[in-house]
Write a protein that holds these residues in place. Structure first.
Motif, short mmCIF file in Angstrom:
data_model
loop_
_atom_site.label_atom_id
_atom_site.label_comp_id
_atom_site.label_asym_id
_atom_site.label_seq_id
_atom_site.Cartn_x
_atom_site.Cartn_y
_atom_site.Cartn_z
N THR A 90 3.49 -49.00 89.16
CA THR A 90 2.90 -49.66 88.00
C THR A 90 3.87 -49.76 86.84
O THR A 90 3.55 -50.39 85.83
CB THR A 90 1.65 -48.88 87.53
OG1 THR A 90 2.03 -47.53 87.23
CG2 THR A 90 0.59 -48.87 88.61
N GLY A 91 5.04 -49.14 86.96
CA GLY A 91 6.00 -49.13 85.87
C GLY A 91 7.23 -49.95 86.17
O GLY A 91 7.24 -51.16 85.95
N ASP A 92 8.27 -49.28 86.67
CA ASP A 92 9.54 -49.96 86.89
C ASP A 92 9.43 -51.12 87.87
O ASP A 92 10.06 -52.16 87.67
CB ASP A 92 10.59 -48.96 87.37
CG ASP A 92 10.95 -47.96 86.28
OD1 ASP A 92 10.78 -48.31 85.10
OD2 ASP A 92 11.38 -46.85 86.61
N LYS A 93 8.65 -50.95 88.93
CA LYS A 93 8.50 -52.05 89.90
C LYS A 93 7.85 -53.25 89.24
O LYS A 93 8.24 -54.40 89.47
CB LYS A 93 7.67 -51.59 91.10
CG LYS A 93 8.45 -50.74 92.10
CD LYS A 93 7.61 -50.45 93.33
CE LYS A 93 8.41 -49.64 94.36
NZ LYS A 93 7.61 -49.33 95.57
N SER A 94 6.84 -52.99 88.40
CA SER A 94 6.17 -54.07 87.69
C SER A 94 7.14 -54.77 86.74
O SER A 94 7.16 -56.00 86.64
CB SER A 94 4.97 -53.52 86.91
OG SER A 94 4.35 -54.53 86.17
N ALA B 75 9.61 -56.90 88.69
CA ALA B 75 8.96 -58.13 89.14
C ALA B 75 8.85 -59.13 87.99
O ALA B 75 9.08 -60.33 88.16
CB ALA B 75 7.58 -57.82 89.72
N LYS B 76 8.48 -58.61 86.80
CA LYS B 76 8.39 -59.47 85.62
C LYS B 76 9.75 -60.05 85.28
O LYS B 76 9.87 -61.25 84.95
CB LYS B 76 7.87 -58.64 84.44
CG LYS B 76 7.79 -59.39 83.11
CD LYS B 76 6.67 -60.38 83.10
CE LYS B 76 6.51 -60.99 81.71
NZ LYS B 76 5.40 -61.97 81.66
N GLU C 186 13.75 -64.57 85.09
CA GLU C 186 15.01 -65.17 85.52
C GLU C 186 14.77 -66.45 86.32
O GLU C 186 15.50 -67.44 86.15
CB GLU C 186 15.80 -64.16 86.36
CG GLU C 186 16.31 -62.98 85.55
CD GLU C 186 17.04 -61.96 86.40
OE1 GLU C 186 16.82 -61.96 87.63
OE2 GLU C 186 17.82 -61.17 85.85
N ASN C 187 13.74 -66.45 87.15
CA ASN C 187 13.40 -67.67 87.90
C ASN C 187 12.99 -68.80 86.96
O ASN C 187 13.35 -69.96 87.18
CB ASN C 187 12.26 -67.38 88.89
CG ASN C 187 12.71 -66.51 90.05
OD1 ASN C 187 13.90 -66.48 90.39
ND2 ASN C 187 11.78 -65.80 90.66
#
Length: 229
Positions: A36-40, A43-44, A49-50
């Motif tokens: 819920t922290g770094d992975k989120s 992903a954001k 960047e996209n």
């Protein structure tokens, strides 16, 4: 004795079980925190960047956007600065009290705010908007339309006056003279507790007579003139 030996075995088994259970809980907690922290956040960041690539934004602007989001995350563990999504559902009176606490540092550091009444401080705290400006970025440039005064929470901002007088109205020229006097007393660098950008409030055109550039990673609080009336 045999009984003592059995008791020691039971104690060792229970200790191992408790330790394994504790480590299991820790593992689950850390996994959930990461999910819920770094992975989120990662992903954001990938989505940002996209988006930049899709819109074909210049590489330097893309790097600035990514750096700002990264700075916000490191500082607040939130991508929305001090005011994160947790506060969105609070009632207005409760939100104002929370804002007073969150902005206590900058309010106490700015004499004009510190000396104001409690009710004025509450209204100002609710209206203050946190902004992150990275080193060498401009907060605004001379000639920009100005809508806000800025209070420095952390970092340093250099304010330089414009030499282009033709774009200014009579109020802008008057504010330029006041700014010259201010710089003689204060200098060009604004540090925590200082404020700048206030003279666009008295200009009919609203154009900035000065430029403001961060000389370090800086956290500002902006107060819009639409929130002061």
């Amino acid at each position: 004795t045999t009984l003592e030996l059995l008791w020691e075995v039971v104690v060792e088994i229970l200790s191992a079980y408790i330790a394994a259970t504790f480590l299991g809980f820790c593992s689950i907690f850390l996994e959930h925190r990461d999910a819920t922290g770094d992975k989120s956040f990662n992903a954001k960041l990938a989505n940002i960047e996209n988006y930049c690539n899709y819109r074909k934004l210049p590489p330097q602007l893309k790097s600035t956007i990514v750096a700002q989001y990264s700075f916000l995350w490191r500082k607040n563990r939130s991508l929305r600065g001090t005011y994160n999504e947790v506060l969105a559902d609070l009632s207005d009176p409760c939100l104002m009290e929370v804002c007073v606490q969150l902005c206590a540092g900058v309010i106490e550091a700015v004499p004009i705010l510190k000396d104001a009444s409690y009710h004025v401080r509450r209204r100002v705290a609710a209206a203050l908007k946190p902004q992150i400006v990275l080193v060498n970025e401009y907060v605004y440039r001379a000639g920009d339309a100005g809508y806000s005064v800025f209070f420095v929470a952390t970092g340093t901002v250099q304010v330089t006056l414009s030499s282009q007088r033709r774009m200014m109205d009579s109020f802008g020229l008057e504010s330029l003279m006041i700014l010259l006097q201010k710089q003689k007393v204060h200098g060009v660098f604004h540090r925590p507790g200082d404020h700048f950008g206030e003279f666009c409030f008295i200009s009919k055109s609203g154009l900035r007579p000065d430029s403001a550039q961060a000389t370090s990673n800086t956290e500002l609080y902006a107060l819009s003139k639409t929130d002061t009336w």
